[in-house]
Motif scaffolding. Structure first.
Motif, PDB file in Angstrom:
ATOM      1  N   TRP A  58      -6.063  -4.358  -4.492  1.00  0.00           N
ATOM      2  CA  TRP A  58      -5.638  -3.405  -3.472  1.00  0.00           C
ATOM      3  C   TRP A  58      -6.770  -3.125  -2.485  1.00  0.00           C
ATOM      4  O   TRP A  58      -6.542  -3.079  -1.275  1.00  0.00           O
ATOM      5  CB  TRP A  58      -5.184  -2.099  -4.135  1.00  0.00           C
ATOM      6  CG  TRP A  58      -4.491  -1.168  -3.177  1.00  0.00           C
ATOM      7  CD1 TRP A  58      -3.169  -1.142  -2.862  1.00  0.00           C
ATOM      8  CD2 TRP A  58      -5.113  -0.132  -2.396  1.00  0.00           C
ATOM      9  NE1 TRP A  58      -2.910  -0.153  -1.942  1.00  0.00           N
ATOM     10  CE2 TRP A  58      -4.083   0.480  -1.639  1.00  0.00           C
ATOM     11  CE3 TRP A  58      -6.415   0.332  -2.267  1.00  0.00           C
ATOM     12  CZ2 TRP A  58      -4.331   1.537  -0.768  1.00  0.00           C
ATOM     13  CZ3 TRP A  58      -6.664   1.387  -1.397  1.00  0.00           C
ATOM     14  CH2 TRP A  58      -5.637   1.978  -0.657  1.00  0.00           C
ATOM     15  N   GLN A  74       7.169  -1.700   0.379  1.00  0.00           N
ATOM     16  CA  GLN A  74       7.359  -2.859  -0.485  1.00  0.00           C
ATOM     17  C   GLN A  74       8.267  -2.522  -1.668  1.00  0.00           C
ATOM     18  O   GLN A  74       8.236  -1.416  -2.199  1.00  0.00           O
ATOM     19  CB  GLN A  74       6.008  -3.359  -1.007  1.00  0.00           C
ATOM     20  CG  GLN A  74       5.124  -3.958   0.077  1.00  0.00           C
ATOM     21  CD  GLN A  74       3.876  -4.590  -0.514  1.00  0.00           C
ATOM     22  OE1 GLN A  74       3.653  -4.535  -1.710  1.00  0.00           O
ATOM     23  NE2 GLN A  74       3.074  -5.192   0.342  1.00  0.00           N
ATOM     24  N   ASP A  75       9.038  -3.511  -2.088  1.00  0.00           N
ATOM     25  CA  ASP A  75       9.922  -3.316  -3.236  1.00  0.00           C
ATOM     26  C   ASP A  75       9.138  -2.975  -4.495  1.00  0.00           C
ATOM     27  O   ASP A  75       9.637  -2.262  -5.371  1.00  0.00           O
ATOM     28  CB  ASP A  75      10.757  -4.576  -3.490  1.00  0.00           C
ATOM     29  CG  ASP A  75      11.792  -4.804  -2.412  1.00  0.00           C
ATOM     30  OD1 ASP A  75      12.153  -3.827  -1.715  1.00  0.00           O
ATOM     31  OD2 ASP A  75      12.246  -5.950  -2.260  1.00  0.00           O
ATOM     32  N   ARG A  76       7.918  -3.499  -4.601  1.00  0.00           N
ATOM     33  CA  ARG A  76       7.117  -3.298  -5.811  1.00  0.00           C
ATOM     34  C   ARG A  76       6.227  -2.057  -5.729  1.00  0.00           C
ATOM     35  O   ARG A  76       5.312  -1.908  -6.533  1.00  0.00           O
ATOM     36  CB  ARG A  76       6.239  -4.529  -6.073  1.00  0.00           C
ATOM     37  CG  ARG A  76       6.987  -5.732  -6.600  1.00  0.00           C
ATOM     38  CD  ARG A  76       6.021  -6.824  -7.018  1.00  0.00           C
ATOM     39  NE  ARG A  76       5.159  -6.375  -8.095  1.00  0.00           N
ATOM     40  CZ  ARG A  76       3.896  -6.748  -8.263  1.00  0.00           C
ATOM     41  NH1 ARG A  76       3.330  -7.586  -7.415  1.00  0.00           N
ATOM     42  NH2 ARG A  76       3.191  -6.299  -9.273  1.00  0.00           N
ATOM     43  N   PHE A  77       6.477  -1.186  -4.776  1.00  0.00           N
ATOM     44  CA  PHE A  77       5.674   0.040  -4.718  1.00  0.00           C
ATOM     45  C   PHE A  77       6.193   1.044  -5.737  1.00  0.00           C
ATOM     46  O   PHE A  77       7.336   1.498  -5.658  1.00  0.00           O
ATOM     47  CB  PHE A  77       5.717   0.663  -3.317  1.00  0.00           C
ATOM     48  CG  PHE A  77       5.056   2.011  -3.260  1.00  0.00           C
ATOM     49  CD1 PHE A  77       3.680   2.130  -3.350  1.00  0.00           C
ATOM     50  CD2 PHE A  77       5.814   3.169  -3.160  1.00  0.00           C
ATOM     51  CE1 PHE A  77       3.065   3.378  -3.330  1.00  0.00           C
ATOM     52  CE2 PHE A  77       5.223   4.420  -3.125  1.00  0.00           C
ATOM     53  CZ  PHE A  77       3.836   4.519  -3.214  1.00  0.00           C
ATOM     54  N   GLU A 137       3.026   0.264   5.174  1.00  0.00           N
ATOM     55  CA  GLU A 137       3.410  -1.105   4.794  1.00  0.00           C
ATOM     56  C   GLU A 137       3.532  -1.215   3.275  1.00  0.00           C
ATOM     57  O   GLU A 137       4.471  -1.838   2.756  1.00  0.00           O
ATOM     58  CB  GLU A 137       2.361  -2.102   5.294  1.00  0.00           C
ATOM     59  CG  GLU A 137       2.296  -2.266   6.793  1.00  0.00           C
ATOM     60  CD  GLU A 137       1.198  -3.238   7.190  1.00  0.00           C
ATOM     61  OE1 GLU A 137       0.782  -4.057   6.342  1.00  0.00           O
ATOM     62  OE2 GLU A 137       0.744  -3.176   8.354  1.00  0.00           O
ATOM     63  N   TRP A 138       2.587  -0.638   2.583  1.00  0.00           N
ATOM     64  CA  TRP A 138       2.592  -0.680   1.111  1.00  0.00           C
ATOM     65  C   TRP A 138       3.786   0.080   0.554  1.00  0.00           C
ATOM     66  O   TRP A 138       4.501  -0.403  -0.328  1.00  0.00           O
ATOM     67  CB  TRP A 138       1.274  -0.085   0.609  1.00  0.00           C
ATOM     68  CG  TRP A 138       1.104  -0.023  -0.868  1.00  0.00           C
ATOM     69  CD1 TRP A 138       1.553  -0.914  -1.800  1.00  0.00           C
ATOM     70  CD2 TRP A 138       0.407   0.997  -1.600  1.00  0.00           C
ATOM     71  NE1 TRP A 138       1.176  -0.517  -3.076  1.00  0.00           N
ATOM     72  CE2 TRP A 138       0.485   0.647  -2.969  1.00  0.00           C
ATOM     73  CE3 TRP A 138      -0.272   2.148  -1.229  1.00  0.00           C
ATOM     74  CZ2 TRP A 138      -0.099   1.427  -3.969  1.00  0.00           C
ATOM     75  CZ3 TRP A 138      -0.852   2.925  -2.214  1.00  0.00           C
ATOM     76  CH2 TRP A 138      -0.770   2.563  -3.569  1.00  0.00           C
ATOM     77  N   ILE A 177      -0.618  -4.198  -3.988  1.00  0.00           N
ATOM     78  CA  ILE A 177      -0.417  -5.405  -3.222  1.00  0.00           C
ATOM     79  C   ILE A 177      -0.713  -6.625  -4.066  1.00  0.00           C
ATOM     80  O   ILE A 177      -1.740  -6.715  -4.724  1.00  0.00           O
ATOM     81  CB  ILE A 177      -1.330  -5.398  -1.980  1.00  0.00           C
ATOM     82  CG1 ILE A 177      -1.005  -4.187  -1.121  1.00  0.00           C
ATOM     83  CG2 ILE A 177      -1.178  -6.658  -1.177  1.00  0.00           C
ATOM     84  CD1 ILE A 177       0.408  -4.079  -0.667  1.00  0.00           C
TER      85      ILE A 177
END
Length: 206
Positions: free
Chosen positions: A79, A111-114, A107-108, A2
């Motif tokens: 995080w 995310q596109d950046r997961f 939710e995490w 995050i």
């Protein structure tokens, strides 16, 4: 992980290095390491992405290895700040807070950046006898499981430590599955599995 603004100083600040340049290096290294892997990304790529000189990186961190450690420590802190705040926000019983674990992970995962857990990924890429990254990873895990254990204790779990570690296994498993499958629904499957663990908390888990 995050993207949250770090509230505490990072380790390894080099003398004479402006914080904006150091921050750009950390941000660049985080994006590159998480997406492509630590071993696949060289120092030249990091400094090009950050728009700094290679000398700036070495003055700030000393080596790529120290940069990796700084990235992991910052990522872990950010995080934890996000995740633990999500557990503890508002009015809720201890069991209700525990039940927030997997929706937060969902939710995490969405995310596109997961790109999975930076700690699991880093350990996977490095020499398994290497102790420094393992120590950073264990410290992160202990901080997360410590809060989960305290909630389990408040909820009346007969063995709060065991329950925390069981939930920890479900957390790590969901992270790996979500990373491989790119399916945030892994969090829902883990939540279903956790329901059987909450039976130990009695009728309050309702």
């Amino acid at each position: 992980m995050i993207a949250v603004v770090a509230a505490t100083p990072m380790m390894g600040d080099g003398p004479g290095i402006e914080s904006p340049a150091r921050e750009r290096l950390l941000e660049a290294a985080t994006r590159l390491f998480c997406r492509y892997g630590i071993n696949a990304v060289g120092v030249d790529t990091v400094v090009a992405e950050a728009g700094t000189a290679k000398a700036t990186l070495y003055k700030a961190f000393g080596s790529k290895e120290k940069l990796v450690e700084a990235v992991l420590e910052r990522e872990g802190r950010q995080w934890r700040d996000w995740f633990l705040a999500g557990l503890d926000t508002g009015e809720a019983t201890p069991v209700e807070r525990l039940r927030r674990i997997f929706p937060l992970l969902g939710e995490w995962f969405a995310q596109d950046r997961f790109y999975g857990c930076p700690f699991i990924n880093a350990i996977g890429e490095h020499d398994k006898a290497e102790d420094r990254l393992r120590a950073i990873t264990i410290a992160h895990k202990k901080a997360v499981l410590g809060r989960i254990e305290s909630l389990a204790l408040e909820a009346g779990a007969p063995d709060a430590n065991r329950l925390a570690h069981q939930l920890g296994l479900l957390i790590d498993g969901a992270i790996v599955v979500a990373m491989i499958s790119k399916d945030p629904g892994a969090a829902l499957l883990a939540a279903d599995a956790a329901d059987s663990l909450f039976v130990a908390l009695g009728s309050d888990c309702g």
